[in-house]
Design a protein around this motif. Structure first.
Motif, PDB file in Angstrom:
ATOM      1  N   TYR A  68       0.832  -1.057  -0.080  1.00  0.00           N
ATOM      2  CA  TYR A  68      -0.036  -0.077   0.132  1.00  0.00           C
ATOM      3  C   TYR A  68       1.101   1.337  -0.011  1.00  0.00           C
ATOM      4  O   TYR A  68       0.364   2.355  -0.574  1.00  0.00           O
ATOM      5  CB  TYR A  68      -0.940   0.191   1.038  1.00  0.00           C
ATOM      6  CG  TYR A  68      -2.083  -0.946   1.105  1.00  0.00           C
ATOM      7  CD1 TYR A  68      -3.324  -0.580   0.284  1.00  0.00           C
ATOM      8  CD2 TYR A  68      -2.097  -1.818   2.003  1.00  0.00           C
ATOM      9  CE1 TYR A  68      -4.263  -1.474   0.100  1.00  0.00           C
ATOM     10  CE2 TYR A  68      -3.277  -2.972   1.897  1.00  0.00           C
ATOM     11  CZ  TYR A  68      -4.302  -2.484   0.954  1.00  0.00           C
ATOM     12  OH  TYR A  68      -5.363  -3.304   1.016  1.00  0.00           O
ATOM     13  N   SER A  69       1.847   1.427   0.589  1.00  0.00           N
ATOM     14  CA  SER A  69       2.905   2.364   0.947  1.00  0.00           C
ATOM     15  C   SER A  69       4.090   2.043   1.023  1.00  0.00           C
ATOM     16  O   SER A  69       4.726   1.052   1.441  1.00  0.00           O
ATOM     17  CB  SER A  69       2.211   2.995   2.204  1.00  0.00           C
ATOM     18  OG  SER A  69       2.995   4.319   2.686  1.00  0.00           O
ATOM     19  N   TYR A  71       5.630   3.474   3.524  1.00  0.00           N
ATOM     20  CA  TYR A  71       5.856   3.270   4.816  1.00  0.00           C
ATOM     21  C   TYR A  71       5.113   1.985   5.277  1.00  0.00           C
ATOM     22  O   TYR A  71       3.973   1.773   5.433  1.00  0.00           O
ATOM     23  CB  TYR A  71       5.370   4.367   5.565  1.00  0.00           C
ATOM     24  CG  TYR A  71       5.778   5.920   5.122  1.00  0.00           C
ATOM     25  CD1 TYR A  71       7.043   5.964   5.546  1.00  0.00           C
ATOM     26  CD2 TYR A  71       5.056   6.724   4.467  1.00  0.00           C
ATOM     27  CE1 TYR A  71       8.062   7.077   5.126  1.00  0.00           C
ATOM     28  CE2 TYR A  71       5.813   7.864   4.031  1.00  0.00           C
ATOM     29  CZ  TYR A  71       7.242   7.932   4.338  1.00  0.00           C
ATOM     30  OH  TYR A  71       8.086   9.306   4.122  1.00  0.00           O
ATOM     31  N   ASN A  73       4.069  -1.769   6.605  1.00  0.00           N
ATOM     32  CA  ASN A  73       3.281  -2.367   7.910  1.00  0.00           C
ATOM     33  C   ASN A  73       3.380  -3.659   7.920  1.00  0.00           C
ATOM     34  O   ASN A  73       3.129  -4.366   9.061  1.00  0.00           O
ATOM     35  CB  ASN A  73       1.644  -2.041   7.763  1.00  0.00           C
ATOM     36  CG  ASN A  73       1.418  -0.741   8.156  1.00  0.00           C
ATOM     37  OD1 ASN A  73       1.705   0.090   9.203  1.00  0.00           O
ATOM     38  ND2 ASN A  73       1.113   0.120   6.820  1.00  0.00           N
ATOM     39  N   LEU A 110      -1.309   5.948  -3.858  1.00  0.00           N
ATOM     40  CA  LEU A 110      -0.478   6.646  -2.731  1.00  0.00           C
ATOM     41  C   LEU A 110       0.952   6.122  -3.249  1.00  0.00           C
ATOM     42  O   LEU A 110       1.750   6.792  -3.396  1.00  0.00           O
ATOM     43  CB  LEU A 110      -1.045   5.986  -1.528  1.00  0.00           C
ATOM     44  CG  LEU A 110       0.270   6.357  -0.270  1.00  0.00           C
ATOM     45  CD1 LEU A 110       0.146   7.880  -0.050  1.00  0.00           C
ATOM     46  CD2 LEU A 110      -0.316   5.647   0.818  1.00  0.00           C
ATOM     47  N   LEU A 243       7.137   9.010  12.807  1.00  0.00           N
ATOM     48  CA  LEU A 243       5.719   8.479  12.766  1.00  0.00           C
ATOM     49  C   LEU A 243       4.779   9.559  12.234  1.00  0.00           C
ATOM     50  O   LEU A 243       4.022   9.455  11.242  1.00  0.00           O
ATOM     51  CB  LEU A 243       5.383   7.851  13.856  1.00  0.00           C
ATOM     52  CG  LEU A 243       5.054   6.298  13.689  1.00  0.00           C
ATOM     53  CD1 LEU A 243       4.787   5.416  15.143  1.00  0.00           C
ATOM     54  CD2 LEU A 243       4.634   5.562  12.352  1.00  0.00           C
ATOM     55  N   PRO A 244       4.720  10.789  13.173  1.00  0.00           N
ATOM     56  CA  PRO A 244       3.692  11.609  12.775  1.00  0.00           C
ATOM     57  C   PRO A 244       3.903  12.151  11.367  1.00  0.00           C
ATOM     58  O   PRO A 244       2.922  12.606  10.488  1.00  0.00           O
ATOM     59  CB  PRO A 244       3.933  12.803  13.775  1.00  0.00           C
ATOM     60  CG  PRO A 244       4.480  12.098  14.909  1.00  0.00           C
ATOM     61  CD  PRO A 244       5.369  10.873  14.329  1.00  0.00           C
ATOM     62  N   GLN A 246       5.343  10.719   8.927  1.00  0.00           N
ATOM     63  CA  GLN A 246       4.685   9.745   7.874  1.00  0.00           C
ATOM     64  C   GLN A 246       3.121  10.028   7.695  1.00  0.00           C
ATOM     65  O   GLN A 246       2.801   9.994   6.551  1.00  0.00           O
ATOM     66  CB  GLN A 246       4.902   8.333   8.161  1.00  0.00           C
ATOM     67  CG  GLN A 246       6.415   7.890   8.312  1.00  0.00           C
ATOM     68  CD  GLN A 246       6.684   6.560   8.761  1.00  0.00           C
ATOM     69  OE1 GLN A 246       5.900   5.818   9.052  1.00  0.00           O
ATOM     70  NE2 GLN A 246       8.009   6.360   9.498  1.00  0.00           N
ATOM     71  N   VAL A 247       2.490  10.319   8.689  1.00  0.00           N
ATOM     72  CA  VAL A 247       0.953  10.368   8.540  1.00  0.00           C
ATOM     73  C   VAL A 247       0.759  11.423   8.113  1.00  0.00           C
ATOM     74  O   VAL A 247      -0.038  11.707   7.091  1.00  0.00           O
ATOM     75  CB  VAL A 247       0.444  10.333  10.251  1.00  0.00           C
ATOM     76  CG1 VAL A 247      -0.998  10.750  10.054  1.00  0.00           C
ATOM     77  CG2 VAL A 247       0.526   8.986  10.910  1.00  0.00           C
ATOM     78  N   THR A 250       1.567  11.194   4.260  1.00  0.00           N
ATOM     79  CA  THR A 250       0.253  10.293   3.539  1.00  0.00           C
ATOM     80  C   THR A 250      -0.755  10.950   3.162  1.00  0.00           C
ATOM     81  O   THR A 250      -1.468  10.923   2.105  1.00  0.00           O
ATOM     82  CB  THR A 250       0.222   9.167   4.478  1.00  0.00           C
ATOM     83  OG1 THR A 250       1.347   8.524   4.736  1.00  0.00           O
ATOM     84  CG2 THR A 250      -0.893   8.085   3.902  1.00  0.00           C
ATOM     85  N   MET A 251      -1.293  11.781   4.167  1.00  0.00           N
ATOM     86  CA  MET A 251      -2.587  12.595   4.075  1.00  0.00           C
ATOM     87  C   MET A 251      -2.428  13.644   2.972  1.00  0.00           C
ATOM     88  O   MET A 251      -3.395  13.918   2.228  1.00  0.00           O
ATOM     89  CB  MET A 251      -2.983  13.270   5.375  1.00  0.00           C
ATOM     90  CG  MET A 251      -3.485  12.162   6.202  1.00  0.00           C
ATOM     91  SD  MET A 251      -4.012  12.657   7.875  1.00  0.00           S
ATOM     92  CE  MET A 251      -4.486  14.110   8.056  1.00  0.00           C
ATOM     93  N   PRO A 489       3.579  -5.669  14.077  1.00  0.00           N
ATOM     94  CA  PRO A 489       2.552  -5.704  14.665  1.00  0.00           C
ATOM     95  C   PRO A 489       1.443  -6.720  13.809  1.00  0.00           C
ATOM     96  O   PRO A 489       1.585  -6.820  12.745  1.00  0.00           O
ATOM     97  CB  PRO A 489       2.020  -4.192  14.550  1.00  0.00           C
ATOM     98  CG  PRO A 489       2.869  -3.928  13.731  1.00  0.00           C
ATOM     99  CD  PRO A 489       3.992  -4.666  13.405  1.00  0.00           C
TER     100      PRO A 489
END
Lengths: 708, 73
Positions: A68-69, A71, A73, A110, A243-244, A246-247, A250-251, A489
């Motif tokens: 998907y990205s 970044y 998962n 994306l 992390l923030p 990356q968020v 992405t947005m 995770p």
């Protein structure tokens, strides 16, 4: 074997989100000219293949796992990202075909925008254009091309439409250097500083690659310790909070390309998606959903259990015919014996699995193609999660009831590494069809053939053994869930794809590839072990062997035995004098507490090849020519007495102990070979061999001591 | 307690406000679950503790703890 990865060839990467039809395009491009393996060091499936362009350029293509990205998962996504941002990576592509589902463009771009910023030469393939046309989705390709600055081709990997255009777009890509384009995403000040400093210090290909090195510095395996430390320093220096950021990024990307898609893609209000919703009203229904799944699995089980038995019988017939042929052509002696009992037996042991593997993967491929497997994962997620497994594990556990070999291979589609590993490790506990002959012989000993109400007692005992295997699998899964480290995770967050008619080419190719990889990788291990087992069972210290034959011949004359009985007696005495016989006697002290003598010891050793060999070995030891007649073996075993005490050897306690031993023991070389292939090394097969044999030993010991 | 997707009953929908967890946010965002989008719970998982949702034109299966981290307006 590695010819496909030759570096002189132009390396093309197929990249896209899950369910974009990427593998289908891969199949269109390469046909059977493909190879499935693992990425080095991990159990992530790697598909590579070859095809040629019209201008003669040979392309080697990698079908990367759906992502998907940039970044990531999951381990799968990390593998992709690592290949993309490390120019020295063996799979780092020279160019990329980004595959996107035309009917879902609004959330499939994306990763494309991220790849554009990594300055890859890239073609956007708008896949499933046939379905998009049916759903009256109009895409203004020219406008999108202008905005994104990359060539765009509408294709259908199902019908093959647009493939010629895609290939000619690739010719242009191979020949021309792409011009530098402005980045799709504009860095904020912190990102800009960090990216530029990494670019300067590490000479990355471009600033975005530099930024990604900073984002991923803690897990990228190609960086050494000092490099990681330096990257960490850069991050600290600029108060880079990964992390923030990356968020945010992405947005920002979504906002940018969503407006593009909204402007240039015209969609009728979807009617097709309602069909998927309607189907799922039943297939994921509280009650019907589970019921239908069970029915589907019953069909799968029936197919690998019963239908596969026909081709398996043919294979056995052909192998028997071949052995006969060899016996006629090659003069009697060690070489003939090697060919028949070593090589042909080993080959037969490989080929015999093909029907089950083919049928299981045909059916799984079909269910995967239409989109049902994702629903199965959704339905069973909670139950399986409890045991540290994945919703998809249920397919492996159920098909393990027919044969662990294809069942373990089916775990490939599980993307979480820990859940995949646990599935592979516990599947061999499920009682497979090879245990049936052993159970039949031994249950006859233990359980009277009477009924209890409507239940046949022997049938109930059978059921009990199966339940024991399932319990063993689930308990071990629970144990592994608690002991194994979680490297990533655990997510469900699973896209449930729109139901579609299957592309049969994909189903056939995946079946073909599974069979091929089994033969090539697990097959050679099975063959080698088979030859080793043949050697130990046919050879022994030469004096002992000669003496055994002489004694047998003398006894035959004394007792005026028929030719058949005589040759049975000779085989029996030879087996006793062979290395296998010696091993059997050697381990007798170890297996005595389980109630076994050296004869059973031999059978334990020879049946490591495959459990059903137990019956054949017992037949040889007891001089029963044919192993067909399980009842005769049972009767003969009942007569066997201990030479010292005069008591029968096969008591209730011994038979029960053997039954329990076969429920749990890893008595199957093919299982070990496939486990080695699927887990990428000998560590797990060795651990599981010791563990399963240990569990089998302890439980058989307890059962024997309790009942004797 | 902020309103999360976990509070929705099947058949009802809400607007995504944000995420309670950056790691999960990353995953959700990359699948197209963005703040401002409408997300609808279609049904619960047959064995419970799971959601079948629709957002941005696609269907997604979520665990309870994933649903709990999606904050709604």
């Amino acid at each position: 074997m590695h010819s496909i990865e030759l570096t002189e060839e132009f390396k093309l990467g197929l990249i896209g989100n899950p369910n974009c039809g990427k593998s289908s395009l891969f199949n269109q491009l390469t046909g059977i000219n493909q190879k499935i393996g693992n990425f080095p060091g991990v159990t992530v499936e790697k598909k590579t293949g070859k095809f040629a362009l019209t201008n003669g350029t040979n392309i080697s293509v990698v079908d990367f796992p759906g992502t998907y990205s940039i970044y990531p998962n999951s381990t799968e996504e990390k593998i992709v990202v690592q290949s993309l941002i490390n120019p020295k990576d063996a799979f780092h592509p020279d160019a990329i075909v980004y595959v996107a589902d035309s009917t879902h463009l609004e959330h499939q771009l994306l990763l494309l925008t991220q790849l554009i910023d990594l300055h890859f030469p890239i073609v956007l393939a708008l896949n499933m254009s046939d379905i998009a046309a049916k759903e009256s989705i109009e895409i203004d390709v020219a406008a999108l091309h202008k905005k994104l600055g990359i060539p765009i081709v509408s294709i259908s990997s199902k019908t093959g439409q647009g493939l010629a255009e895609l290939k000619s777009a690739l010719v242009n890509l191979v020949q021309n250097k792409v011009k530098e384009k402005p980045n799709f995403y504009t860095f904020n000040p912190i990102e800009k500083e960090v990216a530029n400093q990494v670019l300067a210090d590490f000479k990355t290909k471009n600033a975005y690659q530099g930024l990604l090195w900073a984002h991923h510095s803690d897990w990228l395996t190609f960086l050494d310790f000092n490099q990681k430390e330096d990257l960490k320093k850069i991050q600290e220096q600029h108060q880079f909070n990964a992390l923030p950021l990356q968020v945010e990024e992405t947005m920002a990307r979504f906002n940018h390309f969503e407006s593009l898609v909204a402007k240039h893609v015209k969609k009728q209000q979807a009617t097709k998606s309602n069909l998927t919703e309607k189907i799922d009203r039943i297939l994921t229904h509280r009650f019907f959903g589970i019921f239908i799944f069970m029915a589907v699995m019953a069909l799968v089980f029936q197919a690998i259990f019963a239908w596969a038995s026909y081709p398996m019988d043919w294979i056995e017939g052909i192998m028997g015919y071949l052995s006969q042929g060899v016996a006629n052509v090659v003069p009697e002696g060690w070489f003939q014996s090697l060919l028949i009992d070593g090589v042909l037996a080993g080959l037969g042991g490989v080929v015999i699995f093909i029907p089950q593997i083919a049928i299981l993967f045909f059916l799984i491929g079909l269910l995967e193609e239409v989109g049902y497997m994702a629903r199965a994962a959704f339905i069973w997620d909670r139950f399986m999660q409890f045991f540290g497994l994945n919703g998809r594990s249920i397919v492996a556990l159920i098909s393990g009831g027919a044969c662990a070999i294809p069942a373990m291979m089916s775990a490939r589609t599980i993307s979480n590494q820990k859940e995949k590993l646990i599935t592979i490790l516990v599947t061999p506990f499920i009682s497979c069809s090879a245990r049936i002959p052993v159970y039949v012989v031994l249950i006859g000993f233990v359980v009277p053939a009477s009924t209890w109400g409507i239940f046949n007692l022997q049938g109930l005992a059978f059921l009990g053994l199966y339940v024991l295997g399932i319990l063993g699998a689930l308990l071990l899964a629970l144990g592994l869930k608690w002991t194994l480290k979680n490297s990533e995770p655990s997510f469900l967050a699973l896209e449930l794809p729109t139901y579609r008619a299957p592309v049969m080419r994909n189903v056939w190719l995946s079946t073909y590839e599974k069979v091929k990889s089994f033969i090539l990788e697990a097959g050679k291990i099975i063959l080698i072990i088979s030859i080793l087992l043949w050697f130990t069972a046919s050879y022994g210290p030469s004096k002992a062997m000669e003496k055994a034959v002489a004694t047998a011949e003398m006894q035959a004359i004394e007792n005026q035995l028929s030719e058949e009985d005589k040759s049975n007696l000779i085989s029996s005495k030879k087996l006793e004098a062979s290395y296998a016989g010696h091993f059997g006697k050697m381990i007798e002290p170890v297996i005595k507490p389980l109630g076994y003598d050296w004869k059973i010891g031999i059978a334990l050793i020879t049946s490591f090849g495959a459990r059903e060999v137990f019956v054949g070995t017992m037949a040889t030891i007891y001089q029963i020519g044919s192993e067909e007649d399980e009842l005769r073996i049972r009767d003969r075993m009942a007569l066997e007495k201990d030479p010292i005490t005069g008591k029968p050897i096969y008591t209730l306690a011994t038979a029960l102990s053997l039954l329990i031993f076969y429920v749990f023991a890893m008595q199957c070389m093919s299982t070990l070979a496939v486990m080695k292939k699927e887990t990428n090394g000998w560590k797990w097969p060795i651990i599981m061999f010791i563990l399963m044999t240990g569990i089998a030993y302890i439980s058989a010991f307890m059962v024997y001591q309790f009942f004797s | 307690m902020p309103l999360t997707l976990n509070d929705l009953k099947p058949g009802s929908a809400g607007k995504i406000k944000g995420f309670a967890d950056d790691l999960l946010a990353n995953r959700m965002l990359s699948m197209g679950l963005l703040p401002g989008k409408t997300i609808e719970v279609i049904r619960y998982a047959p064995l419970g503790k799971g959601f079948y949702v629709k957002c941005n034109g696609i269907y997604i299966a979520l665990r309870k703890q994933e649903a709990t981290c999606i904050l709604l307006n």
